[in-house]
Design a protein around this motif. Structure first.
Motif, mmCIF file in Angstrom:
data_model
loop_
_atom_site.group_PDB
_atom_site.id
_atom_site.type_symbol
_atom_site.label_atom_id
_atom_site.label_comp_id
_atom_site.label_asym_id
_atom_site.label_seq_id
_atom_site.Cartn_x
_atom_site.Cartn_y
_atom_site.Cartn_z
ATOM 1 N N MET A 1 0.884 -1.259 0.016
ATOM 2 C CA MET A 1 0.169 0.048 -0.089
ATOM 3 C C MET A 1 0.772 1.354 -0.043
ATOM 4 N N ILE A 2 1.885 1.330 0.958
ATOM 5 C CA ILE A 2 2.746 2.632 0.856
ATOM 6 C C ILE A 2 3.285 2.748 -0.253
ATOM 7 N N LYS A 3 3.885 1.431 -0.869
ATOM 8 C CA LYS A 3 4.676 1.575 -1.927
ATOM 9 C C LYS A 3 3.779 2.198 -3.205
ATOM 10 N N ALA A 4 2.835 1.614 -3.361
ATOM 11 C CA ALA A 4 1.816 2.051 -4.531
ATOM 12 C C ALA A 4 1.649 3.477 -4.341
ATOM 13 N N ALA A 5 1.016 3.792 -3.143
ATOM 14 C CA ALA A 5 0.889 5.163 -2.977
ATOM 15 C C ALA A 5 2.060 6.374 -3.127
ATOM 16 N N ASP A 6 3.190 5.701 -2.867
ATOM 17 C CA ASP A 6 4.442 6.611 -2.842
ATOM 18 C C ASP A 6 4.587 6.813 -4.463
ATOM 19 N N LYS A 7 4.552 5.534 -5.248
ATOM 20 C CA LYS A 7 4.701 5.752 -6.669
ATOM 21 C C LYS A 7 3.699 6.780 -7.326
ATOM 22 N N MET A 8 2.468 6.613 -7.050
ATOM 23 C CA MET A 8 1.489 7.740 -7.468
ATOM 24 C C MET A 8 1.803 8.954 -7.019
ATOM 25 N N GLY A 9 2.753 9.112 -6.343
ATOM 26 C CA GLY A 9 2.889 10.483 -5.683
ATOM 27 C C GLY A 9 1.737 10.935 -4.837
ATOM 28 N N ALA B 1 5.911 7.700 5.624
ATOM 29 C CA ALA B 1 4.815 6.707 5.863
ATOM 30 C C ALA B 1 5.261 5.490 6.409
ATOM 31 N N MET B 2 6.428 5.237 5.974
ATOM 32 C CA MET B 2 7.084 3.813 6.293
ATOM 33 C C MET B 2 7.499 4.079 7.787
ATOM 34 N N MET B 3 8.238 5.015 8.362
ATOM 35 C CA MET B 3 9.014 5.326 9.502
ATOM 36 C C MET B 3 7.645 5.631 10.711
ATOM 37 N N GLU B 4 6.734 6.288 10.195
ATOM 38 C CA GLU B 4 5.486 6.492 11.147
ATOM 39 C C GLU B 4 4.952 5.272 11.356
ATOM 40 N N SER B 5 4.647 4.475 10.348
ATOM 41 C CA SER B 5 4.031 2.803 10.638
ATOM 42 C C SER B 5 4.738 2.179 11.528
ATOM 43 N N LEU B 6 6.361 2.301 11.384
ATOM 44 C CA LEU B 6 6.873 1.302 12.228
ATOM 45 C C LEU B 6 7.006 1.868 13.822
ATOM 46 N N ILE B 7 7.000 3.211 13.928
ATOM 47 C CA ILE B 7 7.144 3.871 15.346
ATOM 48 C C ILE B 7 5.727 3.362 15.841
#
Ligand code: PBG
Length: 324
Positions: free
Chosen positions: A279-287, A294-300
């Motif tokens: 999900m994060i990769k796709a949204a990032d790719k779409m800009g 989003a990755m760091m926020e998810s992990l924390i």
């Protein structure tokens, strides 16, 4: 504490102040990287729904594992994608199975890296279910022996830890007994204790070729609606001898992670699964959002909810950021 006497913004004013009151710290030690291995040489098959991830032949797997160790990630979780499948999942516990071969190669080259093996049958059965199938039912008790054999074969190959992900009742006790009887009483079990029947495993099933060929996993994986049942599931695995318990998926189940943290004092892992990554990769790719943030926020968030360790496909990317 009411405004204007209390002003929370006072302690948010500068980065140094924010650092001083930060409650949760994510470190590279918290991360575990899941990896997929296939037979053959020099193979690196991209997994379309998980950009940056590949099915790797053992030679390439070892190369990547070297990088993992170098960057300070303490452990990997290994999944095998076998060449052949059959009703009894025989390639899951074969001495020369893909996971067994990969574990040997990894331990030869990288004795310090913690190798955790996923113990399940779904990649190895022709029907794609996680247990032994009789007609159209998944036979719990007939599955236990196959799972215990699989876990034992991983330990014999040199695995440091085994992680049953099948969700059959009673498998932790059966695996503990098989390990203990064969001089592997020192090998810990990380049990996928509360594993939900989740759509977020979609990309993984592409990566591991493990989609069920009929029906779904609702008779063994948990109903997403249930949280109290997670306490029973986890308690059961603890009593059967689990050393680390896991909640899976992570982000849609932060309440379960927080609740289990209150109930159980064993180390707890959370699995930030393939769909959460995709999900994060796709949204990032779409800009549409900033993937790194989003990755760091998810992990924390997963750590804040109470997880001591996080299985995540972001492990290398996150470690790079943590160390920069
Ligand atoms: C095997 C297994 C699955 C995952 C881990 N072990 C798939 C499933 O239960 O269908 C999912 C991992 C992910 O989505 O990242 N039982």
């Amino acid at each position: 504490m009411l405004f204007p006497d209390y002003r929370p913004r006072r302690l948010r004013r500068t980065e140094a102040l924010r650092r001083m009151i930060r409650e949760t710290i994510l470190t590279t030690n918290d991360l575990i990287l899941p990896l997929f291995t296939v037979s053959g040489k020099n193979i690196k098959n991209p997994i379309a729904s998980m950009p940056g991830h590949y099915q790797l032949s053992v030679d390439n797997l070892v190369k990547l594992a070297e990088k993992v160790q170098e960057i300070g990630i303490p452990a990997i979780m290994l999944f095998g994608v076998p060449e052949k499948k059959d009703p009894l999942a025989t390639r899951a516990y074969a001495r020369d199975g893909i996971v067994q071969k990969a574990v040997k190669a990894l331990k030869d080259r990288l004795p310090e890296l913690v190798i955790i093996t996923d113990v399940c049958l779904c990649q190895y059965t022709d029907h794609g279910h996680c247990g032994f199938v009789d007609g159209h039912t998944i036979d719990n008790d007939a599955s236990l022996d196959l799972l215990a054999k699989t876990a034992l074969s991983h330990a014999q190959a040199g695995a440091d830890m085994v992680a049953p992900s099948d969700m059959m009742d009673g498998r932790v006790a059966e695996i503990r007994e098989a390990l203990d009887e064969n001089d592997f009483s020192h090998i810990p079990i990380m049990s996928y204790a509360a594993k939900y029947c989740s759509a977020f495993y979609g990309p993984f099933r592409q990566a591991a070729h493990s989609a069920p060929q009929f029906g779904d996993r609702r008779t063994y994986q948990m109903d997403p609606a249930n949280a109290l049942e997670a306490i029973r599931e986890v308690t059961m695995d603890v009593e059967e001898g689990a050393d680390i318990i896991m909640i899976k998926p992570a982000l849609p189940y932060l309440d379960v992670i927080a609740r289990i943290r209150q109930e159980i004092d064993l180390p707890m892992a959370a699995y930030n699964v393939s769909g959460e990554y995709a999900m994060i990769k796709a949204a990032d790719k779409m800009g549409w959002l900033d993937g790194q943030k989003a990755m760091m926020e998810s992990l924390i968030a997963i750590k804040r909810a109470g997880a001591d360790m996080i299985l995540t496909y972001f492990a290398i990317e996150a470690a790079e950021i943590l160390q920069s």
